[in-house]
Design an enzyme around this catalytic site. Structure first.
Site, mmCIF file in Angstrom:
data_model
loop_
_atom_site.group_PDB
_atom_site.id
_atom_site.type_symbol
_atom_site.label_atom_id
_atom_site.label_comp_id
_atom_site.label_asym_id
_atom_site.label_seq_id
_atom_site.Cartn_x
_atom_site.Cartn_y
_atom_site.Cartn_z
ATOM 1 N N TRP A 103 67.931 -36.187 -105.636
ATOM 2 C CA TRP A 103 66.404 -36.749 -106.834
ATOM 3 C C TRP A 103 66.075 -37.878 -106.765
ATOM 4 O O TRP A 103 64.781 -37.920 -106.313
ATOM 5 C CB TRP A 103 67.120 -35.907 -107.967
ATOM 6 C CG TRP A 103 67.095 -34.126 -108.298
ATOM 7 C CD1 TRP A 103 68.420 -33.789 -108.962
ATOM 8 C CD2 TRP A 103 66.244 -33.660 -108.482
ATOM 9 N NE1 TRP A 103 68.125 -32.723 -108.941
ATOM 10 C CE2 TRP A 103 66.590 -32.248 -108.220
ATOM 11 C CE3 TRP A 103 64.645 -33.429 -108.465
ATOM 12 C CZ2 TRP A 103 66.213 -30.759 -108.770
ATOM 13 C CZ3 TRP A 103 63.889 -32.812 -108.119
ATOM 14 C CH2 TRP A 103 64.400 -31.058 -108.785
ATOM 15 N N ASP A 173 66.292 -41.859 -114.158
ATOM 16 C CA ASP A 173 66.370 -40.420 -114.174
ATOM 17 C C ASP A 173 67.422 -39.978 -114.778
ATOM 18 O O ASP A 173 67.858 -39.826 -113.904
ATOM 19 C CB ASP A 173 65.607 -39.975 -112.830
ATOM 20 C CG ASP A 173 65.833 -38.431 -112.851
ATOM 21 O OD1 ASP A 173 66.179 -37.853 -114.190
ATOM 22 O OD2 ASP A 173 65.230 -37.459 -112.057
ATOM 23 N N LYS A 197 67.894 -29.505 -118.779
ATOM 24 C CA LYS A 197 69.360 -29.294 -118.507
ATOM 25 C C LYS A 197 70.245 -29.617 -119.736
ATOM 26 O O LYS A 197 70.719 -28.499 -120.101
ATOM 27 C CB LYS A 197 69.944 -30.526 -117.173
ATOM 28 C CG LYS A 197 68.733 -30.469 -116.469
ATOM 29 C CD LYS A 197 68.814 -29.718 -115.329
ATOM 30 C CE LYS A 197 67.649 -29.795 -114.052
ATOM 31 N NZ LYS A 197 67.495 -30.856 -113.251
HETATM 32 C C1 LIG Z 1 66.417 -30.999 -112.203
HETATM 33 C C2 LIG Z 1 65.728 -32.131 -111.796
HETATM 34 C C3 LIG Z 1 64.790 -32.610 -111.661
HETATM 35 C C4 LIG Z 1 63.131 -32.337 -111.707
HETATM 36 O O1 LIG Z 1 63.407 -31.818 -113.122
HETATM 37 P P1 LIG Z 1 61.821 -30.929 -113.654
HETATM 38 O O2 LIG Z 1 61.853 -31.214 -114.748
HETATM 39 O O3 LIG Z 1 61.782 -29.519 -112.795
HETATM 40 O O4 LIG Z 1 60.634 -31.376 -112.695
HETATM 41 C C5 LIG Z 1 64.663 -34.406 -111.326
HETATM 42 N N1 LIG Z 1 65.517 -34.552 -111.139
HETATM 43 C C6 LIG Z 1 67.047 -34.472 -112.155
HETATM 44 C C7 LIG Z 1 68.283 -35.821 -111.916
HETATM 45 C C8 LIG Z 1 67.136 -33.071 -112.085
HETATM 46 O O5 LIG Z 1 68.571 -32.879 -112.391
#
Ligand SMILES: *Cc1c(COP(=O)(O)O)cnc(C)c1O
Length: 361
Positions: A103, A173, A197
């Protein structure tokens, strides 16, 4: 099938049963309203209250100080990969990115389209098995911001504490570990997270943003891509994901009843420890992440060969343990055990691991 199985999916992921039950109970008609949450105006008083509850719930659980804005946007964490540099990486500046997995790499790719980027550290050489030490970071004091991924969902690598970045805004993030443990919000300039998540359904992105950063945003951005639009309109410039925000408000209630994030953290650590202990107990299973960087949300491990890994996830699925196949980019096995994942499911996995080794080891 009408029984719930154990859902190890990395996202969208398992939600708390009590939350689903409330959503089900009130699906057709919210008490006193006579309409579904999905059928009411985002500018109605009822939705105002739902929205306020989601925001205050998050503020209380995360201890978000008053000088931070809380936004509910769309486009996923993936759109934040672009919005962050569009808003905070002006032409002549440079931003520091710390790459601890898949990511982080995606965030970096988008930042490069906006401006100058310095990779302050990348753990790619080791196969993304750990986060760097402070001494390993090649930070630039002039950087516009430092970007990290607090938990790499695919590799199962998690920061246990924030890197030291001085006065440079730390941008994170936190899609896959938000609400899994308390965090010192004041150490961050911006935290963003897709909801699917650990916080709710897909389609909502939480952004927590420190006030003073807003004045750095250049003029001329597209309206929807300018954070100021969403701050000024309290996330209601366009129609938000009303249903998603409603579920987040229920998740906050559920977390508060469970004793908040400190209590949740203890449960998460205990659940993760059971699986890591099972991995460490034998040579048959090999954990992917180094001990100090092991994620409490996504437990990643390998078996002696890929054939056994396929067999493992297939047999597990047949026994009601679903979603254990590792991400297609790295293979292996991944057990995602977010807040709502039950202890009973962790115990079932550990028992399955022992049995599988006995039959195949
Ligand atoms: C799942 C995830 C993403 C992507 O998320 P979207 O909502 O599908 O854009 C980005 N960063 C991390 C750490 C993730 O687990």
């Amino acid at each position: 099938m009408d029984e719930r199985i154990f859902n190890f999916s990395a996202g969208p992921a398992v939600l708390p049963v009590p939350v689903l039950e409330i959503a089900q109970r009130d699906l057709l008609a919210l008490p006193g309203v006579g309409m579904s949450v999905m059928e009411i105006s985002h500018r109605s008083k009822t939705f105002d209250e739902i929205f306020a509850k989601a925001e205050s719930g998050l503020r209380e659980l995360l201890g978000i100080p008053p000088n931070y804005r809380v936004l509910f946007l769309q486009g996923g964490a993936s759109l934040q990969f672009s919005m962050v540099p569009m808003n905070f990486l002006p032409g002549d500046a440079s931003a520091d990115y710390v790459i601890t997995g898949s990511w982080g790499k995606k965030a970096l790719k988008e930042a490069k389209r906006s401006g100058n980027v310095n990779v302050a550290a990348t753990m790619a050489d080791g196969g993304f098995t750990r986060v760097p030490e402070n001494e390993e970071l090649k930070l630039s004091p002039q950087a516009a911001y430092v970007h990290i991924t607090t938990n790499e969902t695919i590799e199962g690598v998690e920061w246990k504490q924030e890197p030291e970045v001085g006065d440079v805004p730390l941008v994170a993030d936190a899609s896959s570990d938000i609400l899994s443990h308390p965090i010192p919000i004041e150490k961050y300039g911006i935290i963003y997270a897709g909801a699917q998540k650990n916080m709710g359904p897909s389609g909502v992105t939480l952004v927590i943003l420190r006030d003073d950063l807003l004045k750095k945003i250049p003029d001329g951005l597209h309206t929807m891509l300018d954070y100021r639009t969403h701050v000024e309109n309290k996330s209601l410039y366009n129609t938000p994901n009303t249903w998603g925000i409603y579920i987040i408000s229920l998740i906050c209630d559920w977390l508060k009843e469970k004793g908040g994030l400190a209590g949740m953290h203890r449960e998460n650590e205990a659940k993760a420890q059971l699986i890591y202990d099972a991995i460490d107990a034998t040579e048959f299973y090999r954990g992917h992440a180094d001990h100090d960087s092991r994620s409490i949300m996504n437990v990643t491990f390998r078996l002696p060969n890929e054939e056994l890994e396929k067999k493992f996830s297939a047999e597990a699925t047949a026994q009601g343990l679903d979603g254990l196949k590792g991400h297609r980019s790295v293979g292996g096995i991944r057990a995602s055990i977010y807040n709502a994942f039950p202890l009973a499911g962790v115990k079932a996995l550990v028992a399955f691991m022992k049995e599988f080794e006995k039959n195949n080891g």
